[in-house]
Scaffold this motif. Structure first.
Motif, PDB file in Angstrom:
ATOM      1  N   LYS A 119       1.170  -1.674  -0.399  1.00 26.20           N
ATOM      2  CA  LYS A 119      -0.022   0.403  -0.209  1.00 26.20           C
ATOM      3  C   LYS A 119       1.279   1.228   0.079  1.00 26.20           C
ATOM      4  O   LYS A 119       0.565   2.162   0.416  1.00 26.20           O
ATOM      5  CB  LYS A 119      -1.069  -0.122   1.513  1.00 26.20           C
ATOM      6  CG  LYS A 119      -1.992  -0.911   1.423  1.00 26.20           C
ATOM      7  CD  LYS A 119      -2.736  -0.932   2.096  1.00 26.20           C
ATOM      8  CE  LYS A 119      -4.416  -1.933   1.846  1.00 26.20           C
ATOM      9  NZ  LYS A 119      -4.986  -1.251   0.779  1.00 26.20           N
ATOM     10  N   THR A 122      -1.520   9.693  -4.662  1.00 27.38           N
ATOM     11  CA  THR A 122      -1.835   8.491  -4.343  1.00 27.38           C
ATOM     12  C   THR A 122      -2.136   7.885  -5.601  1.00 27.38           C
ATOM     13  O   THR A 122      -2.933   7.637  -6.849  1.00 27.38           O
ATOM     14  CB  THR A 122      -3.280   8.932  -3.672  1.00 27.38           C
ATOM     15  OG1 THR A 122      -4.067   9.658  -4.677  1.00 27.38           O
ATOM     16  CG2 THR A 122      -4.161   9.468  -2.820  1.00 27.38           C
ATOM     17  N   TYR A 176      -4.915   4.391  -6.856  1.00 27.64           N
ATOM     18  CA  TYR A 176      -5.870   3.368  -6.099  1.00 27.64           C
ATOM     19  C   TYR A 176      -6.270   2.931  -7.737  1.00 27.64           C
ATOM     20  O   TYR A 176      -6.525   3.263  -8.634  1.00 27.64           O
ATOM     21  CB  TYR A 176      -7.015   4.381  -5.394  1.00 27.64           C
ATOM     22  CG  TYR A 176      -7.139   5.805  -6.835  1.00 27.64           C
ATOM     23  CD1 TYR A 176      -6.627   7.016  -6.382  1.00 27.64           C
ATOM     24  CD2 TYR A 176      -8.396   5.947  -8.172  1.00 27.64           C
ATOM     25  CE1 TYR A 176      -6.970   7.493  -7.380  1.00 27.64           C
ATOM     26  CE2 TYR A 176      -8.711   7.005  -8.367  1.00 27.64           C
ATOM     27  CZ  TYR A 176      -8.575   9.007  -7.971  1.00 27.64           C
ATOM     28  OH  TYR A 176      -8.343   9.189  -9.083  1.00 27.64           O
ATOM     29  N   ARG A 188     -12.251   1.768  -4.750  1.00 29.78           N
ATOM     30  CA  ARG A 188     -11.599   2.537  -3.811  1.00 29.78           C
ATOM     31  C   ARG A 188     -11.996   2.508  -2.831  1.00 29.78           C
ATOM     32  O   ARG A 188     -11.014   2.185  -1.270  1.00 29.78           O
ATOM     33  CB  ARG A 188     -10.861   4.412  -3.982  1.00 29.78           C
ATOM     34  CG  ARG A 188     -10.756   4.918  -3.437  1.00 29.78           C
ATOM     35  CD  ARG A 188     -10.201   6.259  -4.453  1.00 29.78           C
ATOM     36  NE  ARG A 188      -9.645   7.093  -3.754  1.00 29.78           N
ATOM     37  CZ  ARG A 188      -8.598   8.444  -4.279  1.00 29.78           C
ATOM     38  NH1 ARG A 188      -9.463   8.629  -4.863  1.00 29.78           N
ATOM     39  NH2 ARG A 188      -7.800   9.193  -3.590  1.00 29.78           N
ATOM     40  N   GLU A 206      -6.292   1.139  -2.797  1.00 31.76           N
ATOM     41  CA  GLU A 206      -5.587   3.130  -1.961  1.00 31.76           C
ATOM     42  C   GLU A 206      -4.213   2.678  -1.692  1.00 31.76           C
ATOM     43  O   GLU A 206      -4.748   1.760  -0.846  1.00 31.76           O
ATOM     44  CB  GLU A 206      -6.948   3.870  -2.470  1.00 31.76           C
ATOM     45  CG  GLU A 206      -7.281   4.473  -0.486  1.00 31.76           C
ATOM     46  CD  GLU A 206      -7.911   5.351  -0.435  1.00 31.76           C
ATOM     47  OE1 GLU A 206      -7.784   6.289  -1.311  1.00 31.76           O
ATOM     48  OE2 GLU A 206      -8.200   5.553   0.731  1.00 31.76           O
TER      49      GLU A 206
END
Ligand SMILES: [Cu+2]
Length: 203
Positions: A128, A183, A185, A192, A197
């Motif tokens: 992540k 970011t 996603y 998301r 994400e």
């Protein structure tokens, strides 16, 4: 005395390859002077007979061939010596340029960031958190899930690029990124929000 010898030694070593050319060329010059000044001018009828003429021609041919071959050999040796000098300096240059200075310049060729969608069909990425150096950033995404996914990279609400929705393979996205926090996603509806994400940090 030793100092002088030590200073001359490298010069002699460097000039060594040209010595045959100097000798052969010098002999040719001396021979030309002998023939033209010594014989030709003092003996008006020179060459006086066919034997002398042949002798003069033979010696001249031998000296010219010696000078030419010495010149060719010498140029061959001197052609290799800059190369050997270059190869001798290359390791020095490599060791003189350690990895850190070359890696900002090589930031363009950073290793791809590996990203994968959960293969069991859960709506999540692994990992992540991604981080990369400024410049060309390549994201490689594997999706072995039965569910279709994509990767969309954005900064705030601005989408910078995306790997289109797909499944059953690996796809790649390359972006030119400045330092900052981005970011990534999956823009498939609901994914998301379900947790697909993550954060990409570029420094
Ligand atoms: Cu998805």
């Amino acid at each position: 005395m030793h100092g002088v010898v030590l200073q001359i030694a490298p010069i002699l070593g460097a000039e060594k390859s040209k010595v045959p050319f100097y000798i052969a060329g010098g002999a040719l010059v001396v021979w030309a002077l002998i023939v033209s000044l010594g014989l030709g001018m003092r003996i008006p009828a020179f060459p006086r007979n066919a034997g002398e003429e042949r002798g003069v021609i033979a010696v001249t041919v031998v000296l010219v061939l010696a000078a030419v071959s010495a010149a060719v050999l010498t140029s061959g040796t001197s052609a290799t010596s800059p190369a050997s000098t270059a190869s001798a300096t290359t390791p020095t240059a490599t060791t003189g340029t350690p990895a850190p200075p070359s890696s900002p310049a090589g930031g363009a060729s950073s290793a791809p960031l590996k990203l994968a969608a959960n293969p069991e069909g859960q709506l999540s990425y692994e990992p992540k958190q991604l981080s990369a150096k400024t410049g060309k950033v390549t994201i490689t995404m594997a999706n072995m899930s039965v569910v279709e996914h994509n990767v969309t990279v954005a900064q705030g609400s601005t989408v910078l690029g995306a790997i289109p929705t797909f499944k059953g393979g690996v796809k790649t996205l390359t972006l030119n990124l400045k330092p900052g926090t981005y970011t990534f996603y999956c823009s498939v509806p609901g994914h998301r929000q379900a947790g697909m994400e993550g954060t990409l940090t570029v420094s």
